[in-house]
Design a protein around this motif. Structure first.
Motif, mmCIF file in Angstrom:
data_model
loop_
_atom_site.group_PDB
_atom_site.id
_atom_site.type_symbol
_atom_site.label_atom_id
_atom_site.label_comp_id
_atom_site.label_asym_id
_atom_site.label_seq_id
_atom_site.Cartn_x
_atom_site.Cartn_y
_atom_site.Cartn_z
ATOM 1 N N GLU A 216 1.005 -1.266 0.036
ATOM 2 C CA GLU A 216 0.035 0.030 -0.012
ATOM 3 C C GLU A 216 0.869 1.323 -0.089
ATOM 4 O O GLU A 216 0.582 2.199 -0.700
ATOM 5 N N THR B 241 -6.191 -12.729 -1.302
ATOM 6 C CA THR B 241 -7.083 -12.058 -2.326
ATOM 7 C C THR B 241 -6.725 -10.538 -2.571
ATOM 8 O O THR B 241 -6.263 -10.202 -3.525
ATOM 9 N N PRO B 242 -6.655 -9.934 -1.292
ATOM 10 C CA PRO B 242 -6.241 -8.481 -1.412
ATOM 11 C C PRO B 242 -4.541 -8.550 -1.814
ATOM 12 O O PRO B 242 -4.130 -7.573 -2.685
ATOM 13 N N GLU C 260 -2.941 -10.441 -3.588
ATOM 14 C CA GLU C 260 -2.721 -10.836 -5.160
ATOM 15 C C GLU C 260 -3.295 -9.537 -6.141
ATOM 16 O O GLU C 260 -2.780 -9.282 -6.986
ATOM 17 N N ASP C 261 -4.591 -9.093 -5.788
ATOM 18 C CA ASP C 261 -4.991 -7.869 -6.155
ATOM 19 C C ASP C 261 -3.817 -6.772 -6.376
ATOM 20 O O ASP C 261 -3.669 -6.064 -7.327
ATOM 21 N N LEU C 262 -3.384 -6.415 -5.203
ATOM 22 C CA LEU C 262 -2.365 -5.362 -5.070
ATOM 23 C C LEU C 262 -1.123 -5.519 -6.010
ATOM 24 O O LEU C 262 -0.640 -4.803 -6.541
ATOM 25 N N CYS C 263 -0.599 -6.805 -5.774
ATOM 26 C CA CYS C 263 0.504 -7.365 -6.833
ATOM 27 C C CYS C 263 0.360 -6.862 -8.265
ATOM 28 O O CYS C 263 0.943 -6.245 -8.787
ATOM 29 N N ALA C 264 -1.124 -7.438 -8.620
ATOM 30 C CA ALA C 264 -1.290 -7.206 -9.981
ATOM 31 C C ALA C 264 -1.584 -5.565 -10.301
ATOM 32 O O ALA C 264 -1.097 -5.250 -11.550
ATOM 33 N N ALA C 265 -2.299 -5.046 -9.483
ATOM 34 C CA ALA C 265 -2.392 -3.669 -9.655
ATOM 35 C C ALA C 265 -1.137 -2.968 -9.912
ATOM 36 O O ALA C 265 -1.196 -1.856 -10.626
ATOM 37 N N ARG C 266 -0.131 -3.052 -8.954
ATOM 38 C CA ARG C 266 1.035 -2.289 -9.016
ATOM 39 C C ARG C 266 2.263 -2.934 -9.936
ATOM 40 O O ARG C 266 3.233 -2.427 -9.946
#
Length: 250
Positions: free
Chosen positions: A23, A44-45, A47-53
């Motif tokens: 973050e 899940t959060p 994995e989502d953060l890694c993908a988004a960044r």
């Protein structure tokens, strides 16, 4: 003295810390590693953060994960490889003459990583980028420091010095005034003007500044407790010290 920072990769373990790094300091996260079998509401959060960044996420069989060379002993679920940069010596700091607004935070043997992170956060908040630490008897930069700094570590320059007394002599010769913090016996901190290029010095949590450091100060400052109860936490005092310097420059 080197003008280029030395880069190291530090492992930061645990779902909460890794999520917070993603973050607040995603630009310093090289890779996130976890076992394929890892479960929890954090996955899940993450994995989502890694993908988004755009951060590499590597899931491995646990037998391989537990044998990774840099895996922290406590890391059972996930850890991140965090990039940290530090300067050795004051070369980059002293490369140009200081301006009257230049401020350096100097920490004399601050050993608690949480306090160090909080002090870096306060420094950056008040516009102070440069932090000087001794090599020995001082907290290293760890995941705890990175998280407690709430992203400020990415905006700070950390300088490690072999001899803090000599470093202060170099700062004084360069034109900095040295302001030290003491529990009692100093001038009142509230309303202090703290003029000129300034080095603000905070001592260790237990003993304060060492005598050799204290003796180099141009001015000592203290904040007497209104209630008469003990002394402030070092990181809290650092925040007030930085505020008074910022207030005087505003």
């Amino acid at each position: 003295m080197s003008d280029a920072p030395e880069r190291t990769i530090l492992p930061v373990e645990g779902p909460a810390r890794v999520l917070e790094l993603l973050e607040v300091l995603p630009e310093r996260v090289e890779e996130v590693l976890l076992p394929k079998s890892a479960k929890g509401g954090w996955r899940t959060p993450l994995e989502d953060l890694c993908a988004a960044r755009g951060i590499k996420l590597t899931a491995l069989p646990y037998a391989i994960f537990e044998k990774l060379h840099d895996r922290p002993e406590k890391a059972r679920k996930v850890y991140a490889r965090f990039r940290h940069e530090e300067y050795s010596g004051l070369g980059a700091l002293l490369a140009a003459p200081p301006t009257p607004r230049d401020t350096v935070l100097v920490l004399d043997q601050v050993e608690d990583p949480g306090n160090l992170g909080a002090m870096i956060r306060s420094a950056v908040w008040f516009g102070v980028r440069d932090v000087v630490l001794p090599i020995r008897r001082a907290a290293p930069i760890t995941g705890t420091v990175a998280v407690r700094s709430a992203g400020a570590l990415a905006h700070a320059r950390i300088f490690r010095v072999k001899n803090l007394g000599r470093a202060l002599d170099d700062l004084k010769q360069a034109g900095y005034l040295l302001y030290g913090s003491v529990v009692e016996g100093g001038d009142p901190l509230p309303g202090a003007s703290l003029p000129g290029p300034a080095a603000l010095i905070i001592g260790s949590e237990a003993k304060g500044m060492r005598e050799g450091i204290r003796g180099r100060c141009d001015q000592l400052l203290t904040l007497p407790p209104a209630s008469g109860v003990g002394s402030l936490n070092a990181s809290v005092f650092a925040g007030l010290f930085l505020y008074e310097r910022w207030r005087g420059l505003a």
